[in-house]
Write a protein that holds these residues in place. Structure first.
Motif, PDB file in Angstrom:
ATOM      1  N   LEU A 351      27.106  38.985  42.799  1.00  0.00           N
ATOM      2  CA  LEU A 351      27.938  39.564  41.690  1.00  0.00           C
ATOM      3  C   LEU A 351      29.459  39.929  41.777  1.00  0.00           C
ATOM      4  O   LEU A 351      30.224  39.624  41.130  1.00  0.00           O
ATOM      5  N   ALA A 367      25.123  43.708  30.421  1.00  0.00           N
ATOM      6  CA  ALA A 367      23.939  43.284  31.240  1.00  0.00           C
ATOM      7  C   ALA A 367      22.913  44.087  30.642  1.00  0.00           C
ATOM      8  O   ALA A 367      22.706  45.223  30.171  1.00  0.00           O
ATOM      9  N   PHE A 394      24.783  46.884  39.541  1.00  0.00           N
ATOM     10  CA  PHE A 394      25.989  46.566  38.443  1.00  0.00           C
ATOM     11  C   PHE A 394      26.936  47.628  38.546  1.00  0.00           C
ATOM     12  O   PHE A 394      28.424  47.610  38.472  1.00  0.00           O
ATOM     13  N   GLN A 397      30.141  46.864  40.439  1.00  0.00           N
ATOM     14  CA  GLN A 397      31.094  46.143  39.955  1.00  0.00           C
ATOM     15  C   GLN A 397      31.764  46.744  38.699  1.00  0.00           C
ATOM     16  O   GLN A 397      32.111  45.967  37.813  1.00  0.00           O
ATOM     17  N   PHE A 399      30.312  48.742  36.175  1.00  0.00           N
ATOM     18  CA  PHE A 399      29.270  48.659  34.957  1.00  0.00           C
ATOM     19  C   PHE A 399      28.872  50.138  34.742  1.00  0.00           C
ATOM     20  O   PHE A 399      28.531  50.727  35.881  1.00  0.00           O
ATOM     21  N   ARG A 420      30.849  46.384  31.285  1.00  0.00           N
ATOM     22  CA  ARG A 420      32.046  46.722  31.916  1.00  0.00           C
ATOM     23  C   ARG A 420      33.038  46.219  30.845  1.00  0.00           C
ATOM     24  O   ARG A 420      33.051  45.072  30.678  1.00  0.00           O
TER      25      ARG A 420
END
Length: 446
Positions: A351, A367, A394, A397, A399, A420
């Motif tokens: 990811l 997502a 997530f 990253q 999110f 994000r």
């Protein structure tokens, strides 16, 4: 999978989108309620939009199709207004799905149909001709017309009264002489665009409820945006070198190669690992989905594969579905790791690799986690533990979890919506995104 007129106007009032089945059968009942007075074009659009991804997701061994013809404009039971063109498209789709996904195994059944002279014989002849792969003649046999037209004339007045009772517009009343209905035999609905738009929204809701993200992305949504606004073009405009980058990841099970923006030529050379089955149920079908995604100009595919060529993980990026229609640069992210390669931290590395380009700061990613798609049996954890795992993955990253009125999320407390927002996204687009996230669903079929 049932396509039928919505129960909002027709007895017995059931068959709505959220009737998904119960217990272990949840998600195995698919209802697609059609608006009254649906015509051929909208019906064909819906079946082409819905049936292939649903069949891929379920991975059947055989197609069993029931071809009721009470959807025809002459039938007195419903308000639907198909012609033989729509009925033939339905039969051809069943044939195509059987040969594409079930090695030709197909059982076709008759069904409802209450115009026994003008509709039922022609509809069932179309089914037989398609199954037998025989050409359909243009004209009905003259001897058959001579035999049955008098019987129809004897009950014509009663049939016309039934048509009027259902609110159907007057159509030609002569007995048909061809297998297909004559062009112009049925007056076009004045509300046809409104009806088609409502059916499109309902079909999109069914897709998002029951079709896993990777499968949806392999089958483009209706009214797909122009590739000129796609991800590849945006990255090229930003000067990013695409495609494609590669990276080697060392794991306890051996080296894994990460590749982003994978072209079809690469995907064709690889094969799906036996544990890659969460979304399409069979590795070979998972591979076919990935190949389809790699061919779409508005999608990005990141793969993790072994030096031997086994795909053991994937990250897919595709434009948001119909709920997000009209918003600029909003993309859905989905991820899967082979069951035989879990607990190697591959998902986190994959990811990060897929989303690390600076050009992606111009985009909004989201997502959606739906509990009925999660492999809780294979992982041995509850849906709430699975939810926590997704949130942590997530969050690594950037999110964040957000509340939303997106129809699927509220159906199960464990469902989750994450997003994000890139640092360079236009504030106007950000505002539109958050407004849409909390907008009223206003979707038919709820």
């Amino acid at each position: 999978i049932s396509l039928h007129e919505t129960g909002r106007y027709l007895f017995p009032g059931t068959g709505e989108v959220l009737e998904l089945g119960n217990g272990l059968g949840r998600g195995y009942a698919v209802n697609m309620p059609l608006e009254p007075f649906t015509e051929d074009a909208s019906y064909i659009e819906v079946i082409e939009h819905l049936l292939p991804p649903l069949v891929v997701s379920f991975a059947p061994d055989v197609i069993v199709s029931q071809h009721g013809c009470d959807t025809h404009a002459w039938d007195p039971l419903t308000h639907l207004e198909l012609t033989m063109r729509g009925i033939q498209a339905q039969v051809k789709m069943a044939h195509h799905l059987a040969h594409s996904y079930c090695q030709g195994r197909w059982v076709a059944l008759g069904g409802g149909g209450y115009d026994p002279y003008r509709v039922v014989p022609r509809a069932w002849s179309i089914v037989w001709a398609e199954m037998a792969e025989q050409p359909l003649p243009e004209h009905l046999p003259e001897a058959w017309i001579a035999r049955w037209r008098p019987a129809w004339l004897a009950m014509e007045e009663r049939e016309m009264a039934a048509q009027q009772l259902m609110g159907k517009a007057p159509a030609e009343t002569d007995f048909p002489t061809t297998f297909q209905d004559r062009p112009g035999a049925f007056p076009a609905q004045e509300r046809q665009w409104e009806i088609a738009r409502a059916n499109r929204r309902t079909a999109s809701l069914v897709r998002s409820l029951l079709v896993p993200p990777e499968v949806r992305q392999a089958f483009p949504a209706l009214r797909q945006r122009s590739p000129l606004s796609g991800l590849f073009d945006l990255l090229h405009l930003q000067g990013s070198a695409t495609p494609s980058r590669s990276k080697t990841l060392e794991t306890p099970a051996g080296p894994v190669l990460l590749r982003d923006f994978c072209p079809p030529s690469l995907v064709e050379r690889l094969k799906a690992d036996a544990g890659l089955y969460a979304f399409a149920r069979l590795p070979e079908r998972e591979h076919a989905l990935l190949l389809g995604i790699s061919r779409r100009p508005d999608c990005a595919l990141t793969l993790a594969h072994t030096p031997a060529g086994d795909i053991i993980g994937e990250v897919t990026v595709a434009p948001g579905d119909t709920w997000w229609e009209g918003l600029e640069n909003v993309y859905e992210v989905a991820i899967e790791v082979s069951a035989t390669w879990r607990r190697q931290k591959i998902a986190r590395h994959m990811l990060a690799f897929a989303l690390e380009l600076d050009a992606l700061e111009d985009l909004i990613f989201f997502a959606v986690g739906l509990a009925w798609h999660w492999d809780t049996e294979g992982t041995g954890i509850s849906i709430y533990r699975y939810r926590e795992m997704i949130a942590r993955l997530f969050a690594s990253q950037g999110f964040k979890e957000y509340p939303t009125t997106e129809p699927n999320i509220g159906m199960e407390p464990a469902n989750i919506f994450l997003a994000r927002v890139g640092s360079r996204v236009d504030p106007r687009v950000v505002s539109q995104f958050f407004n849409r996230m909390l907008s009223s669903p206003n979707l038919a079929g709820l």
